[in-house]
Design a protein around this motif. Structure first.
Motif, short mmCIF file in Angstrom:
data_model
loop_
_atom_site.label_atom_id
_atom_site.label_comp_id
_atom_site.label_asym_id
_atom_site.label_seq_id
_atom_site.Cartn_x
_atom_site.Cartn_y
_atom_site.Cartn_z
N VAL A 102 -3.01 3.92 -2.81
CA VAL A 102 -2.86 3.05 -3.98
C VAL A 102 -2.27 1.73 -3.51
CG1 VAL A 102 -0.57 3.98 -4.58
CG2 VAL A 102 -1.97 2.88 -6.35
N TYR A 103 -2.68 0.65 -4.15
CA TYR A 103 -2.28 -0.69 -3.74
C TYR A 103 -1.59 -1.42 -4.89
CZ TYR A 103 -5.81 0.28 -0.17
OH TYR A 103 -6.54 0.84 0.84
N LEU A 104 -0.78 -2.40 -4.51
CA LEU A 104 -0.22 -3.32 -5.49
C LEU A 104 -0.37 -4.72 -4.93
CD1 LEU A 104 1.26 -3.47 -8.25
CD2 LEU A 104 3.39 -3.67 -6.94
N GLU A 129 12.92 0.06 -12.33
CA GLU A 129 12.09 -0.33 -13.46
C GLU A 129 10.62 -0.16 -13.13
OE1 GLU A 129 12.53 -4.43 -14.57
OE2 GLU A 129 11.81 -5.18 -12.65
N PHE A 130 9.86 0.09 -14.18
CA PHE A 130 8.42 0.27 -14.06
C PHE A 130 7.75 -1.06 -13.73
CE2 PHE A 130 4.26 1.77 -14.94
CZ PHE A 130 3.63 0.83 -15.75
N VAL A 131 6.71 -0.97 -12.88
CA VAL A 131 5.92 -2.15 -12.55
C VAL A 131 4.47 -1.98 -13.02
CG1 VAL A 131 5.03 -3.59 -10.69
CG2 VAL A 131 7.37 -2.71 -10.56
N ALA A 132 3.83 -0.89 -12.58
CA ALA A 132 2.41 -0.70 -12.92
C ALA A 132 2.05 0.77 -12.73
CB ALA A 132 1.52 -1.56 -12.03
N ALA A 133 0.99 1.20 -13.43
CA ALA A 133 0.49 2.56 -13.29
C ALA A 133 -1.03 2.53 -13.37
CB ALA A 133 1.06 3.47 -14.36
N SER A 185 0.84 -1.19 0.00
CA SER A 185 0.00 0.00 0.00
C SER A 185 0.87 1.24 0.00
CB SER A 185 -0.94 0.00 1.21
OG SER A 185 -0.20 0.06 2.41
N CYS A 186 0.31 2.32 -0.46
CA CYS A 186 1.02 3.60 -0.50
C CYS A 186 0.01 4.68 -0.14
CB CYS A 186 1.60 3.83 -1.88
SG CYS A 186 2.29 5.48 -2.12
#
Length: 123
Positions: free
Chosen positions: A79-81, A46-50, A21-22
């Motif tokens: 925001v969650y991942l 590196e990019f993960v998700a947007a 979480s953020c």
């Protein structure tokens, strides 16, 4: 001044799941595009998700597509991942980032960053 604080990292075995979480503060959260990035030791970030401002659009790196899900709750400024089927190569420090202007896989497009949370996946 935007502040981003990540949480939820840890040590897990391969195949297991974690949810990061953020929490954001400092301006209207729904104005921001949000992204997750990661950096493994000795490698570039590196990019993960947007995710777009209201969650209608989501964008994933090929390496995580089908395993990770990005989501947001604008009422909670968070925001969650969700990370499923974790692999040892997912081991990295994970960062969330915000952008007022663009929905992007490029770190330079994001103006604010959290301090990161460590995810370690053992084999």
């Amino acid at each position: 001044q935007v502040q981003l604080v990540e949480a939820g990292g840890g040590l897990v075995q391969a195949g297991h799941s974690l949810r990061l979480s953020c929490a954001a503060s400092g301006r209207t959260f729904s104005n921001d595009y949000m992204g997750w990035f990661r950096q493994a030791p000795g490698k570039e970030r590196e990019f993960v998700a947007a995710i777009s401002r209201y969650g209608a659009s989501r964008y994933y790196a090929d390496s995580v597509k089908g395993r990770f899900t990005i989501s947001r709750d604008n009422a909670k400024n968070t925001v969650y991942l969700q990370m499923n089927s974790l692999k040892p190569e997912d081991t990295a420090v994970y960062y969330c980032a915000s952008s007022l202007y663009k929905y992007s896989n490029k770190s330079a497009e994001y103006g604010y960053w959290g301090q990161g949370t460590q995810v370690t996946v053992s084999s």
